[in-house]
Design a protein around this motif. Structure first.
Motif, short mmCIF file in Angstrom:
data_model
loop_
_atom_site.label_atom_id
_atom_site.label_comp_id
_atom_site.label_asym_id
_atom_site.label_seq_id
_atom_site.Cartn_x
_atom_site.Cartn_y
_atom_site.Cartn_z
N SER A 273 1.61 9.43 -39.44
CA SER A 273 2.23 10.53 -38.70
C SER A 273 3.68 10.16 -38.38
O SER A 273 4.06 8.98 -38.39
N HIS A 274 4.49 11.20 -38.11
CA HIS A 274 5.88 10.97 -37.75
C HIS A 274 6.04 10.70 -36.26
O HIS A 274 7.10 10.29 -35.81
N SER A 275 5.00 10.96 -35.48
CA SER A 275 5.08 10.74 -34.04
C SER A 275 3.88 9.93 -33.56
O SER A 275 2.78 10.04 -34.10
N SER A 276 4.10 9.12 -32.54
CA SER A 276 3.04 8.29 -31.99
C SER A 276 2.16 9.12 -31.05
O SER A 276 2.67 9.93 -30.28
N PRO A 277 0.83 8.94 -31.10
CA PRO A 277 -0.05 9.70 -30.21
C PRO A 277 0.06 9.28 -28.75
O PRO A 277 -0.39 9.98 -27.86
N SER A 278 0.65 8.11 -28.49
CA SER A 278 0.80 7.63 -27.12
C SER A 278 2.07 6.80 -26.98
O SER A 278 2.37 5.96 -27.83
N THR A 279 2.78 7.03 -25.91
CA THR A 279 4.00 6.26 -25.66
C THR A 279 3.68 4.82 -25.28
O THR A 279 4.56 3.96 -25.31
N ASN A 280 2.44 4.55 -24.92
CA ASN A 280 2.04 3.19 -24.54
C ASN A 280 1.56 2.36 -25.73
O ASN A 280 1.25 1.19 -25.57
N ALA A 281 1.47 2.99 -26.90
CA ALA A 281 0.97 2.29 -28.08
C ALA A 281 2.11 1.67 -28.86
O ALA A 281 3.07 2.35 -29.23
N MET A 282 2.02 0.36 -29.12
CA MET A 282 3.02 -0.32 -29.95
C MET A 282 2.76 -0.05 -31.42
O MET A 282 3.67 0.07 -32.23
N PHE A 283 1.45 0.08 -31.77
CA PHE A 283 1.07 0.33 -33.17
C PHE A 283 -0.05 1.35 -33.20
O PHE A 283 -1.06 1.20 -32.50
N SER A 284 0.10 2.42 -33.97
CA SER A 284 -0.91 3.48 -34.04
C SER A 284 -1.21 3.82 -35.49
O SER A 284 -0.31 3.83 -36.34
N VAL A 285 -2.48 4.08 -35.76
CA VAL A 285 -2.91 4.59 -37.06
C VAL A 285 -3.51 5.97 -36.82
O VAL A 285 -4.50 6.10 -36.08
N VAL A 286 -2.92 7.00 -37.41
CA VAL A 286 -3.31 8.38 -37.13
C VAL A 286 -4.03 8.98 -38.34
O VAL A 286 -3.54 8.90 -39.47
N ASN A 287 -5.20 9.53 -38.11
CA ASN A 287 -5.92 10.28 -39.13
C ASN A 287 -5.72 11.76 -38.86
O ASN A 287 -6.27 12.32 -37.91
N LYS A 288 -4.93 12.42 -39.69
CA LYS A 288 -4.59 13.83 -39.45
C LYS A 288 -5.59 14.78 -40.10
O LYS A 288 -5.48 15.99 -39.95
N GLU A 289 -6.53 14.25 -40.86
CA GLU A 289 -7.50 15.10 -41.55
C GLU A 289 -8.70 15.39 -40.66
O GLU A 289 -8.99 14.66 -39.72
N ASP A 290 -9.39 16.46 -40.99
CA ASP A 290 -10.60 16.82 -40.24
C ASP A 290 -11.78 17.05 -41.17
O ASP A 290 -12.64 17.88 -40.93
N ASN A 291 -11.79 16.31 -42.28
CA ASN A 291 -12.91 16.45 -43.21
C ASN A 291 -13.20 15.09 -43.84
O ASN A 291 -12.33 14.21 -43.90
N ALA A 292 -14.44 14.93 -44.32
CA ALA A 292 -14.89 13.64 -44.83
C ALA A 292 -14.17 13.23 -46.11
O ALA A 292 -14.04 12.04 -46.40
N THR A 293 -13.69 14.20 -46.88
CA THR A 293 -13.06 13.89 -48.16
C THR A 293 -11.71 13.22 -48.00
O THR A 293 -11.39 12.25 -48.69
N ASN A 294 -10.91 13.68 -47.05
CA ASN A 294 -9.55 13.19 -46.90
C ASN A 294 -9.33 12.25 -45.72
O ASN A 294 -8.26 11.65 -45.60
N SER A 295 -10.30 12.13 -44.82
CA SER A 295 -10.12 11.27 -43.65
C SER A 295 -9.94 9.82 -44.07
O SER A 295 -10.59 9.33 -44.99
#
Length: 275
Positions: free
Chosen positions: A25-47
């Motif tokens: 993602s281009h933005s962090s889900p939390s300002t307190n996170a130094m490192f984030s891994v974001v899953n933007k998908e909502d289906n089993a095929t692309n998650s």
């Protein structure tokens, strides 16, 4: 060209060391996170998820030392490190002294065992207390109740001789277990103090848990009654660890002549659940 590459490398290093890093993602889900891994998908095929480093068992974990009581050297600088142990199917976290499994895994596998109901009373596990001296006896369990007993863990494994080198259960998987011991006790004799029996769980021959169970509030009773006492606890077991149950006189017992017998009824069983 070399100067441009060097400048770009410095900029990338500055980003890594002085700001947040977000993957997916281009933005962090939390300002307190130094490192984030974001899953933007909502289906089993692309998650997509993140895989952390794995080890096969505890011997491959950093700082493993078989000569230490807890099998690991201490290092406060390594607190918070995580790895995945394949043998127990859990993420483990290092706390500065040892590696601890997390509790995310769903359990549900249970072993329940009872005593042989056809056992003659002369063979019941029994301890005799005279003044302040009491013995200790093993309580053997097995698969005797076809409607309630089960061994989904596959750990019922009687070995050795009862009251000598006996062991009742051998664990096949490392992990945390909840253990419930319920014993129906028949008392007889003269109680100078309120009768107390001690339930003990032994892991690899050493006392792991103990509970002194009061059986009656009265004193000077010459004919006791059947009473049920229980002990429940959580513990970590490694593959190959052995367990058995013993009974003995309570630490505060004071009797003239007292006998405690474990009776093989519905109230006498052990339940072992893998968490």
């Amino acid at each position: 060209m070399t100067k441009k590459i060097y400048t770009l490398t410095l900029l990338l290093m500055a980003v890594l060391f002085f700001s947040q890093v977000t993957v997916g993602s281009h933005s962090s889900p939390s300002t307190n996170a130094m490192f984030s891994v974001v899953n933007k998908e909502d289906n089993a095929t692309n998650s997509k998820g993140m895989m952390i480093p794995t080890v096969n068992d505890e011997t491959e974990l950093p700082l493993y030392n078989a000569s230490e009581p807890d099998h690991f050297n201490d290092d406060s600088n390594m607190q918070g490190m995580i790895l995945y142990r394949k043998d127990i199917k859990r993420v483990v976290v290092y706390d500065g002294e040892k590696w601890k499994p997390t509790f995310y895994e769903s359990g549900g596998k249970t072993t329940r065992a009872s005593m042989n109901p056809s056992m003659a009373e002369s063979s019941f596990p029994s301890v005799t207390c005279v003044l302040i001296g009491c013995g200790e006896k093993d309580v053997p369990f097995g698969f005797y109740d076809s409607t309630q007993d089960t061994d989904k863990l596959g750990i019922i494994d009687p070995q050795g001789i009862v009251n000598s080198n006996f062991n009742n259960f051998t664990f096949k998987e490392s992990g945390f277990y909840k253990i419930l011991i319920s014993l129906k006790v028949k008392t007889s004799g003269i109680h100078v103090s309120p009768p107390t029996i001690s339930f003990r769980a032994l892991k690899n021959g050493n006392v792991l848990a103990r509970n002194d169970v009061p059986l009656n509030e009265a004193i000077l009773i010459t004919a006791g009654a059947n009473r049920v006492g229980t002990m429940e606890f959580l513990s970590m077991f490694d593959k190959g660890d052995q367990l058995k149950v013993q009974v003995s006189g309570g630490v505060s017992i004071l009797t003239v002549a007292d006998v405690y017998k474990i009776v093989p009824t519905d109230g006498t069983f052990i339940s072992i659940e893998k968490l």
